[in-house]
Design a protein around this motif. Structure first.
Motif, PDB file in Angstrom:
ATOM      1  N   PRO A 122      38.362 -24.069   4.658  1.00 21.61           N
ATOM      2  CA  PRO A 122      38.039 -22.753   4.100  1.00 21.61           C
ATOM      3  C   PRO A 122      39.037 -22.381   2.998  1.00 21.61           C
ATOM      4  N   GLU A 123      38.566 -21.635   2.035  1.00 25.06           N
ATOM      5  CA  GLU A 123      39.406 -21.314   0.881  1.00 25.06           C
ATOM      6  C   GLU A 123      40.723 -20.671   1.287  1.00 25.06           C
ATOM      7  N   ASP A 124      40.709 -19.791   2.281  1.00 22.32           N
ATOM      8  CA  ASP A 124      41.931 -19.082   2.650  1.00 22.32           C
ATOM      9  C   ASP A 124      42.909 -19.953   3.434  1.00 22.32           C
ATOM     10  N   GLU A 125      42.508 -21.190   3.763  1.00 24.08           N
ATOM     11  CA  GLU A 125      43.385 -22.126   4.457  1.00 24.08           C
ATOM     12  C   GLU A 125      43.706 -23.353   3.609  1.00 24.08           C
ATOM     13  N   ALA A 126      42.897 -23.603   2.595  1.00 24.69           N
ATOM     14  CA  ALA A 126      42.942 -24.889   1.892  1.00 24.69           C
ATOM     15  C   ALA A 126      44.218 -25.114   1.104  1.00 24.69           C
ATOM     16  N   PHE A 127      44.935 -24.057   0.753  1.00 20.63           N
ATOM     17  CA  PHE A 127      46.091 -24.210  -0.119  1.00 20.63           C
ATOM     18  C   PHE A 127      47.384 -23.771   0.558  1.00 20.63           C
ATOM     19  N   ALA A 128      47.392 -23.822   1.881  1.00 22.86           N
ATOM     20  CA  ALA A 128      48.612 -23.538   2.631  1.00 22.86           C
ATOM     21  C   ALA A 128      49.678 -24.587   2.308  1.00 22.86           C
TER      22      ALA A 128
ATOM     23  N   PRO B   2      40.552 -28.462   9.379  1.00 23.74           N
ATOM     24  CA  PRO B   2      41.143 -27.713  10.487  1.00 23.74           C
ATOM     25  C   PRO B   2      40.334 -27.898  11.766  1.00 23.74           C
ATOM     26  N   ALA B   3      41.001 -27.715  12.885  1.00 25.62           N
ATOM     27  CA  ALA B   3      40.341 -27.899  14.182  1.00 25.62           C
ATOM     28  C   ALA B   3      39.150 -26.976  14.361  1.00 25.62           C
ATOM     29  N   SER B   4      39.152 -25.838  13.683  1.00 26.57           N
ATOM     30  CA  SER B   4      38.048 -24.889  13.828  1.00 26.57           C
ATOM     31  C   SER B   4      36.716 -25.462  13.372  1.00 26.57           C
TER      32      SER B   4
ATOM     33  N   ARG C 266      42.827 -22.762  -9.808  1.00 24.81           N
ATOM     34  CA  ARG C 266      44.271 -22.964  -9.653  1.00 24.81           C
ATOM     35  C   ARG C 266      44.790 -24.148 -10.469  1.00 24.81           C
ATOM     36  N   GLY C 267      43.867 -24.976 -10.951  1.00 26.61           N
ATOM     37  CA  GLY C 267      44.274 -26.165 -11.678  1.00 26.61           C
ATOM     38  C   GLY C 267      44.916 -27.222 -10.800  1.00 26.61           C
ATOM     39  N   VAL C 268      44.502 -27.286  -9.529  1.00 30.80           N
ATOM     40  CA  VAL C 268      45.026 -28.293  -8.616  1.00 30.80           C
ATOM     41  C   VAL C 268      43.896 -29.202  -8.170  1.00 30.80           C
ATOM     42  N   GLU C 269      44.267 -30.375  -7.702  1.00 30.65           N
ATOM     43  CA  GLU C 269      43.258 -31.305  -7.211  1.00 30.65           C
ATOM     44  C   GLU C 269      43.826 -32.154  -6.094  1.00 30.65           C
ATOM     45  N   ARG C 270      42.904 -32.716  -5.338  1.00 30.66           N
ATOM     46  CA  ARG C 270      43.220 -33.715  -4.324  1.00 30.66           C
ATOM     47  C   ARG C 270      42.316 -34.911  -4.606  1.00 30.66           C
ATOM     48  N   THR C 271      42.829 -35.844  -5.381  1.00 29.44           N
ATOM     49  CA  THR C 271      42.062 -37.050  -5.668  1.00 29.44           C
ATOM     50  C   THR C 271      42.182 -38.014  -4.497  1.00 29.44           C
ATOM     51  N   ARG C 272      41.503 -39.143  -4.608  1.00 28.07           N
ATOM     52  CA  ARG C 272      41.476 -40.088  -3.498  1.00 28.07           C
ATOM     53  C   ARG C 272      42.864 -40.659  -3.238  1.00 28.07           C
ATOM     54  N   PHE C 273      43.127 -41.037  -1.994  1.00 27.43           N
ATOM     55  CA  PHE C 273      44.477 -41.206  -1.457  1.00 27.43           C
ATOM     56  C   PHE C 273      45.281 -42.325  -2.116  1.00 27.43           C
ATOM     57  N   SER C 274      46.531 -41.999  -2.452  1.00 24.05           N
ATOM     58  CA  SER C 274      47.492 -42.991  -2.933  1.00 24.05           C
ATOM     59  C   SER C 274      48.877 -42.353  -2.963  1.00 24.05           C
TER      60      SER C 274
ATOM     61  N   GLY D 142      37.246 -36.147  -2.593  1.00 21.93           N
ATOM     62  CA  GLY D 142      38.241 -35.396  -3.339  1.00 21.93           C
ATOM     63  C   GLY D 142      37.922 -33.914  -3.430  1.00 21.93           C
ATOM     64  N   THR D 143      38.914 -33.170  -3.917  1.00 21.31           N
ATOM     65  CA  THR D 143      38.771 -31.730  -4.167  1.00 21.31           C
ATOM     66  C   THR D 143      39.351 -31.415  -5.536  1.00 21.31           C
ATOM     67  N   PRO D 144      38.587 -30.800  -6.442  1.00 24.74           N
ATOM     68  CA  PRO D 144      37.189 -30.387  -6.276  1.00 24.74           C
ATOM     69  C   PRO D 144      36.262 -31.604  -6.152  1.00 24.74           C
ATOM     70  N   THR D 145      35.206 -31.428  -5.402  1.00 27.49           N
ATOM     71  CA  THR D 145      34.176 -32.447  -5.283  1.00 27.49           C
ATOM     72  C   THR D 145      33.175 -32.273  -6.429  1.00 27.49           C
ATOM     73  N   PRO D 146      32.742 -33.374  -7.059  1.00 26.35           N
ATOM     74  CA  PRO D 146      31.777 -33.241  -8.159  1.00 26.35           C
ATOM     75  C   PRO D 146      30.525 -32.477  -7.741  1.00 26.35           C
ATOM     76  N   ASP D 147      30.084 -31.601  -8.631  1.00 29.46           N
ATOM     77  CA  ASP D 147      28.845 -30.841  -8.449  1.00 29.46           C
ATOM     78  C   ASP D 147      28.876 -29.975  -7.199  1.00 29.46           C
ATOM     79  N   CYS D 148      30.081 -29.560  -6.787  1.00 25.55           N
ATOM     80  CA  CYS D 148      30.198 -28.679  -5.623  1.00 25.55           C
ATOM     81  C   CYS D 148      30.689 -27.315  -6.078  1.00 25.55           C
ATOM     82  N   ASP D 149      30.008 -26.278  -5.612  1.00 20.75           N
ATOM     83  CA  ASP D 149      30.354 -24.922  -5.995  1.00 20.75           C
ATOM     84  C   ASP D 149      30.842 -24.114  -4.789  1.00 20.75           C
ATOM     85  N   CYS D 150      31.400 -24.810  -3.797  1.00 22.24           N
ATOM     86  CA  CYS D 150      31.921 -24.099  -2.637  1.00 22.24           C
ATOM     87  C   CYS D 150      33.163 -23.297  -3.037  1.00 22.24           C
TER      88      CYS D 150
END
Length: 273
Positions: free
Chosen positions: A255-261, A200-202, A30-38, A13-21
């Motif tokens: 990457p942050e500049d691509e993650a919220f497209a 992303p493919a990069s 932003r107050g958004v998240e991507r929890t596990r799929f459903s 998920g995003t944010p990932t626990p204990d991750c400071d990326c």
């Protein structure tokens, strides 16, 4: 048909626990998240509701999206924990919950997805497991549903096509770009495609297996051996003539500049088909 994206993230998920990326920090800001799929699908006229995959974040997702009714039936695409383990939430919430899953025997596990669901949750009295054959339409909660085999080694995995009143939702499931032709045929012309695009493919060069299924410009449409890249997910939408494609199962490695497209889904997005 109203489609609510309850969970749009990968296994952490995003944010990932204990991750400071940068991406996890930006998601918190932003107050958004991507929890596990459903994915929740509802016929608003009748109230019939169908759930595709049972996220470990089931409770949080339904509390957050309080207008998404508990499902009348569910579908399990494969047995990885981030798609299955939320089924434990059926305890005390349902009097009866039909769950549909494929009947094909997985050579790795020696049993089908339906067998695994039934055996792992045999203690849940409300759970009623229905084995179904891939590529053969069936009815669940008033929707016409078809499971389509995809490519997610080493386990069997399935995409899903859901139809009602002329509207079509297609889900790629967890898969590489190498989806069998019969499955592609069953998925064509959806109003909305939800396609697995983990990174992303990069970033393919960072995977030990690299990237595969290169397009004409040498861009990998598969990341490693199990998932599509963002570019692969969007290419699949073009291949299927989808009216709209949303990239799901996204990891915090974007990457942050691509993650919220706009094309990359976040939890809580709703579509009316």
């Amino acid at each position: 048909m109203r489609v609510t994206l309850l969970g749009t993230g990968d296994t952490t998920g995003t944010p990932t626990p204990d991750c400071d990326c940068d991406t996890c920090r930006a998601a918190r800001d932003r107050g958004v998240e991507r929890t596990r799929f459903s994915v929740h699908v509802e016929d608003e006229a009748s109230g019939d509701a169908l759930l595709v995959d049972f996220s470990p974040d089931f409770r949080h997702q339904f509390l957050r999206e309080d207008d998404a009714h508990l499902p009348d039936a569910g579908i399990v695409t494969h047995i990885h924990f981030d798609h299955l383990d939320g089924l434990g939430n059926a305890y005390r919430l349902f009097d009866d919950l039909p769950v549909y899953a494929a009947d094909e025997t997985d050579p790795v596990t020696g049993e089908s997805v339906a067998d695994t669901v039934a055996s792992k949750y045999d203690y849940l009295a409300p759970l009623d497991t229905h084995p179904v054959s891939p590529l053969e339409p069936f009815e669940a909660a008033g929707f016409e549903v078809t499971l389509v085999p995809v490519d997610h080694p080493p386990l069997v995995c399935y995409g899903v096509v859901i139809e009602r009143d002329g509207a079509t939702l297609a889900l790629s499931g967890d898969t590489t770009y190498d989806i069998p032709e019969a499955s592609l045929d069953a998925m064509r012309d959806p109003d909305l495609l939800l396609a697995d695009g983990i990174v992303p493919a990069s970033l393919a060069d960072y995977h030990p297996k690299g990237g595969r299924h290169l397009d004409s410009d040498g861009v990998p449409r598969t990341f490693g051996t199990k998932h599509m890249t963002r570019e692969g997910a969007l290419a699949l939408g073009d291949d299927l003539d989808a009216d709209e494609t949303k990239v799901v199962h996204a990891a915090h490695y974007y990457p942050e500049d691509e993650a919220f497209a706009d094309e990359i889904a976040v939890d809580g997005e709703t579509f009316r088909l």
